[in-house]
Design a protein around this motif. Sequence first.
Motif, PDB file in Angstrom:
ATOM      1  N   ARG A 156       7.003   3.430   6.213  1.00 55.20           N
ATOM      2  CA  ARG A 156       7.528   3.104   7.541  1.00 55.20           C
ATOM      3  C   ARG A 156       6.471   3.383   8.616  1.00 55.20           C
ATOM      4  O   ARG A 156       6.353   2.627   9.593  1.00 55.20           O
ATOM      5  CB  ARG A 156       8.797   3.917   7.825  1.00 55.20           C
ATOM      6  CG  ARG A 156       9.983   3.540   6.948  1.00 55.20           C
ATOM      7  CD  ARG A 156      10.397   2.089   7.150  1.00 55.20           C
ATOM      8  NE  ARG A 156      11.524   1.689   6.329  1.00 55.20           N
ATOM      9  CZ  ARG A 156      12.790   1.614   6.744  1.00 55.20           C
ATOM     10  NH1 ARG A 156      13.083   1.923   8.006  1.00 55.20           N
ATOM     11  NH2 ARG A 156      13.741   1.241   5.923  1.00 55.20           N
ATOM     12  N   VAL A 157       5.707   4.449   8.436  1.00 58.42           N
ATOM     13  CA  VAL A 157       4.643   4.763   9.397  1.00 58.42           C
ATOM     14  C   VAL A 157       3.545   3.701   9.327  1.00 58.42           C
ATOM     15  O   VAL A 157       3.014   3.267  10.353  1.00 58.42           O
ATOM     16  CB  VAL A 157       4.074   6.173   9.137  1.00 58.42           C
ATOM     17  CG1 VAL A 157       2.848   6.423  10.011  1.00 58.42           C
ATOM     18  CG2 VAL A 157       5.141   7.228   9.395  1.00 58.42           C
ATOM     19  N   ARG A 158       3.184   3.282   8.112  1.00 56.81           N
ATOM     20  CA  ARG A 158       2.165   2.225   7.978  1.00 56.81           C
ATOM     21  C   ARG A 158       2.581   0.977   8.753  1.00 56.81           C
ATOM     22  O   ARG A 158       1.775   0.377   9.480  1.00 56.81           O
ATOM     23  CB  ARG A 158       1.964   1.861   6.506  1.00 56.81           C
ATOM     24  CG  ARG A 158       0.929   0.741   6.298  1.00 56.81           C
ATOM     25  CD  ARG A 158       1.031   0.106   4.930  1.00 56.81           C
ATOM     26  NE  ARG A 158       2.274  -0.630   4.725  1.00 56.81           N
ATOM     27  CZ  ARG A 158       2.536  -1.847   5.211  1.00 56.81           C
ATOM     28  NH1 ARG A 158       1.634  -2.484   5.955  1.00 56.81           N
ATOM     29  NH2 ARG A 158       3.693  -2.441   4.976  1.00 56.81           N
ATOM     30  N   ILE A 159       3.838   0.594   8.585  1.00 59.50           N
ATOM     31  CA  ILE A 159       4.335  -0.590   9.291  1.00 59.50           C
ATOM     32  C   ILE A 159       4.268  -0.367  10.804  1.00 59.50           C
ATOM     33  O   ILE A 159       3.842  -1.254  11.558  1.00 59.50           O
ATOM     34  CB  ILE A 159       5.775  -0.906   8.841  1.00 59.50           C
ATOM     35  CG1 ILE A 159       5.781  -1.325   7.364  1.00 59.50           C
ATOM     36  CG2 ILE A 159       6.389  -1.984   9.715  1.00 59.50           C
ATOM     37  CD1 ILE A 159       7.171  -1.398   6.755  1.00 59.50           C
ATOM     38  N   ALA A 160       4.662   0.822  11.257  1.00 59.82           N
ATOM     39  CA  ALA A 160       4.638   1.112  12.688  1.00 59.82           C
ATOM     40  C   ALA A 160       3.216   1.123  13.239  1.00 59.82           C
ATOM     41  O   ALA A 160       2.992   0.803  14.412  1.00 59.82           O
ATOM     42  CB  ALA A 160       5.314   2.455  12.958  1.00 59.82           C
ATOM     43  N   LEU A 212      -3.214  -1.625  -8.012  1.00 65.04           N
ATOM     44  CA  LEU A 212      -4.188  -1.062  -7.074  1.00 65.04           C
ATOM     45  C   LEU A 212      -5.484  -1.866  -7.125  1.00 65.04           C
ATOM     46  O   LEU A 212      -6.014  -2.157  -8.200  1.00 65.04           O
ATOM     47  CB  LEU A 212      -4.482   0.400  -7.396  1.00 65.04           C
ATOM     48  CG  LEU A 212      -3.356   1.406  -7.175  1.00 65.04           C
ATOM     49  CD1 LEU A 212      -3.836   2.824  -7.493  1.00 65.04           C
ATOM     50  CD2 LEU A 212      -2.830   1.342  -5.743  1.00 65.04           C
ATOM     51  N   ALA A 213      -6.013  -2.191  -5.954  1.00 66.34           N
ATOM     52  CA  ALA A 213      -7.273  -2.932  -5.897  1.00 66.34           C
ATOM     53  C   ALA A 213      -8.465  -2.044  -6.215  1.00 66.34           C
ATOM     54  O   ALA A 213      -9.494  -2.522  -6.711  1.00 66.34           O
ATOM     55  CB  ALA A 213      -7.441  -3.559  -4.511  1.00 66.34           C
ATOM     56  N   THR A 214      -8.344  -0.742  -5.932  1.00 65.98           N
ATOM     57  CA  THR A 214      -9.441   0.204  -6.148  1.00 65.98           C
ATOM     58  C   THR A 214      -8.911   1.418  -6.887  1.00 65.98           C
ATOM     59  O   THR A 214      -7.884   1.983  -6.500  1.00 65.98           O
ATOM     60  CB  THR A 214     -10.053   0.658  -4.805  1.00 65.98           C
ATOM     61  OG1 THR A 214     -10.434  -0.492  -4.048  1.00 65.98           O
ATOM     62  CG2 THR A 214     -11.265   1.540  -5.036  1.00 65.98           C
ATOM     63  N   HIS A 267      -0.358  -2.032  -0.518  1.00 64.75           N
ATOM     64  CA  HIS A 267      -0.740  -1.468   0.781  1.00 64.75           C
ATOM     65  C   HIS A 267      -1.598  -0.203   0.643  1.00 64.75           C
ATOM     66  O   HIS A 267      -1.827   0.496   1.630  1.00 64.75           O
ATOM     67  CB  HIS A 267       0.515  -1.150   1.599  1.00 64.75           C
ATOM     68  CG  HIS A 267       1.331  -2.368   1.927  1.00 64.75           C
ATOM     69  ND1 HIS A 267       0.834  -3.415   2.662  1.00 64.75           N
ATOM     70  CD2 HIS A 267       2.610  -2.713   1.594  1.00 64.75           C
ATOM     71  CE1 HIS A 267       1.761  -4.356   2.779  1.00 64.75           C
ATOM     72  NE2 HIS A 267       2.849  -3.959   2.144  1.00 64.75           N
ATOM     73  N   THR A 268      -2.032   0.079  -0.576  1.00 64.99           N
ATOM     74  CA  THR A 268      -2.849   1.271  -0.841  1.00 64.99           C
ATOM     75  C   THR A 268      -4.299   0.864  -1.007  1.00 64.99           C
ATOM     76  O   THR A 268      -4.619  -0.007  -1.836  1.00 64.99           O
ATOM     77  CB  THR A 268      -2.364   1.985  -2.119  1.00 64.99           C
ATOM     78  OG1 THR A 268      -0.981   2.318  -1.969  1.00 64.99           O
ATOM     79  CG2 THR A 268      -3.169   3.248  -2.366  1.00 64.99           C
ATOM     80  N   GLY A 269      -5.161   1.480  -0.227  1.00 58.96           N
ATOM     81  CA  GLY A 269      -6.587   1.208  -0.343  1.00 58.96           C
ATOM     82  C   GLY A 269      -7.265   2.221  -1.239  1.00 58.96           C
ATOM     83  O   GLY A 269      -6.995   2.296  -2.437  1.00 58.96           O
ATOM     84  N   ARG A 270      -8.122   3.037  -0.658  1.00 59.29           N
ATOM     85  CA  ARG A 270      -8.890   4.023  -1.421  1.00 59.29           C
ATOM     86  C   ARG A 270      -8.239   5.398  -1.297  1.00 59.29           C
ATOM     87  O   ARG A 270      -7.845   5.801  -0.204  1.00 59.29           O
ATOM     88  CB  ARG A 270     -10.335   4.030  -0.923  1.00 59.29           C
ATOM     89  CG  ARG A 270     -11.002   2.695  -1.217  1.00 59.29           C
ATOM     90  CD  ARG A 270     -12.268   2.433  -0.444  1.00 59.29           C
ATOM     91  NE  ARG A 270     -12.710   1.057  -0.723  1.00 59.29           N
ATOM     92  CZ  ARG A 270     -13.711   0.441  -0.102  1.00 59.29           C
ATOM     93  NH1 ARG A 270     -14.394   1.075   0.844  1.00 59.29           N
ATOM     94  NH2 ARG A 270     -14.030  -0.798  -0.432  1.00 59.29           N
ATOM     95  N   MET A 271      -8.127   6.075  -2.437  1.00 58.40           N
ATOM     96  CA  MET A 271      -7.428   7.363  -2.471  1.00 58.40           C
ATOM     97  C   MET A 271      -8.337   8.453  -3.025  1.00 58.40           C
ATOM     98  O   MET A 271      -8.836   8.326  -4.146  1.00 58.40           O
ATOM     99  CB  MET A 271      -6.179   7.302  -3.357  1.00 58.40           C
ATOM    100  CG  MET A 271      -5.052   6.473  -2.819  1.00 58.40           C
ATOM    101  SD  MET A 271      -3.478   6.987  -3.597  1.00 58.40           S
ATOM    102  CE  MET A 271      -3.859   6.821  -5.334  1.00 58.40           C
ATOM    103  N   THR A 311       2.471   8.827  -5.697  1.00 57.03           N
ATOM    104  CA  THR A 311       3.820   8.263  -5.624  1.00 57.03           C
ATOM    105  C   THR A 311       3.836   7.084  -4.657  1.00 57.03           C
ATOM    106  O   THR A 311       4.403   6.011  -4.958  1.00 57.03           O
ATOM    107  CB  THR A 311       4.833   9.331  -5.186  1.00 57.03           C
ATOM    108  OG1 THR A 311       4.842  10.398  -6.138  1.00 57.03           O
ATOM    109  CG2 THR A 311       6.235   8.753  -5.072  1.00 57.03           C
ATOM    110  N   TYR A 312       3.207   7.258  -3.491  1.00 59.01           N
ATOM    111  CA  TYR A 312       3.125   6.149  -2.542  1.00 59.01           C
ATOM    112  C   TYR A 312       2.401   4.960  -3.172  1.00 59.01           C
ATOM    113  O   TYR A 312       2.855   3.806  -3.085  1.00 59.01           O
ATOM    114  CB  TYR A 312       2.403   6.568  -1.255  1.00 59.01           C
ATOM    115  CG  TYR A 312       2.223   5.406  -0.303  1.00 59.01           C
ATOM    116  CD1 TYR A 312       3.238   5.058   0.584  1.00 59.01           C
ATOM    117  CD2 TYR A 312       1.068   4.626  -0.332  1.00 59.01           C
ATOM    118  CE1 TYR A 312       3.101   3.951   1.427  1.00 59.01           C
ATOM    119  CE2 TYR A 312       0.921   3.529   0.499  1.00 59.01           C
ATOM    120  CZ  TYR A 312       1.944   3.192   1.380  1.00 59.01           C
ATOM    121  OH  TYR A 312       1.807   2.096   2.200  1.00 59.01           O
ATOM    122  N   ALA A 313       1.265   5.240  -3.824  1.00 60.39           N
ATOM    123  CA  ALA A 313       0.463   4.163  -4.413  1.00 60.39           C
ATOM    124  C   ALA A 313       1.224   3.423  -5.504  1.00 60.39           C
ATOM    125  O   ALA A 313       1.042   2.208  -5.682  1.00 60.39           O
ATOM    126  CB  ALA A 313      -0.838   4.733  -4.974  1.00 60.39           C
TER     127      ALA A 313
END
Length: 513
Positions: free
Chosen positions: A166-170, A436-438, A198-202, A190-192
Amino acid sequence: MGFVSVAVPSAADPTSGALVWGPCPAEYALDPDTDQCGTVTVPRDYANPAAGSIDVLVTRHRAEDPLSRRGVLFTNPGGPGGDAIASNSMLAQALPEQIRRQWDFIGVQPRGLPHAGAVECAVTPELLAAVNVGFSGGPARLACDGAVPGTTAHITTENTARDWERVRIALGADVIDIYGLSYGTILASTYATLFPQHTGRMVLDSAVDRDWMWNDVLWHQNDGYKARFYDLMDWIADNDATYGLGDTPLKVYQRWSDRIVEEAGGNPTLAPPAARIGDVPPSLEGIAAAYRAGVDLTGPARVQFEAFLRRLADPAHTQSASSIYALTRQVLPARNNWPMVARLIRDGLGALPEGVSGDVTADQLESIVRAQMMQAVVLCNENAVAPRPERLPGWLFSTFVTGDLFDAIGYGYSAGPGCAGAPPVTALPDIDNKGLATAPLVLQGLRDPQTPYDGGMQHADDMDAHLVTVDGGDHGAAIQGGNITVDTAVTDYLLTGATTITRAPEAPITAPL
């Protein structure tokens, strides 16, 4: 809500979504020129939208070079229950300079904490007594649910991960990068797993095995903390010229034990380090091997028996009443605090830094207990590891006889008392790399007692991550400071999505000796 004000987004600002930035709550003492806050309204329970909503506080530490800004880096300091508002700016300062120059650091307050649907828990003498002997989950749930059973059931890792979405969208960001520390690695993964697109590099720093959640996490820490304690004794002995506490670990241990007896009346029951040649009296050098074998054989039983006799004479005479004892265990995962421990052993509590006291005030105690309760709520809400009743004798002995924190904490959860009266309300989702892209980057300390190495390896395997093994046992490899190899790995990874580094040395101690 008075701390939110309208801000006009810059064209170069990737966080130009609906979230409105303004001053942060005064209690955090953040610099308004670099750190702002806002709120995002989220469902109290994603599985039951009709259950109402809560406002979750979000903070942003702005990229120091706005013209080269690359995106947003969500952070979490661990816990569960670590305050993400207080830590976000500190994590920005601890991570490599190039990263804080080019990323906005975003901290999302975990639900249940202040400014995120804060749960009010009734701290009573009875609750304190229960928490003090390891009954955390049941009393915490009772105290925090109040008159409405189930009030705390929404405080889970998955719900907090959905708050991130929700924060990412905001924010108006299509992809978020992530730095998660300790429990923050579980939250990040868990988010990823839920939102891979919507997950990039972690960067997963000091990762945890998801299958240990939660009773086994504390259990696996027992051996790690003991091993790290002996590392501390070795280090102080190696620095005998500075501290004068003895040139063998056993000599240092005895000075440490004497200081605890002086403070609390009870001696530590952690087995002494193995004897070395320097521990053999000159008159017995001819039978040195036999002498050392005898010391090693009898040492563990001797300290246990001495502690038992002291507590028999006076029940208040217990090692757990010693501030130096508790502090020793607490700082083992961070070597920059070891010089302070050495000075405490040498000089007593007077060696504490100015403004720091070994005594805990009533307000501090209440704050500590509230943090413990919030952690217990999360642990027990999603605990999937069955208790092991055969470990109850170990819990009883370490809790009520010896007061041994090196055993009692792990035994308390593994045997069952930790979550007694608070059965799980959900299960953590499985974590994986699908979509995941990365691939993530995992930084794992070989002797980290807080998040043992084998658990981090399993997390890296679950997420198909690139693993960097870090020598030594610091918890939080990227935030200890002074580790050029780790800094390079993190910078390379966040800039390019990859690093060739697979091994890093132990970070140097940067604190004054």
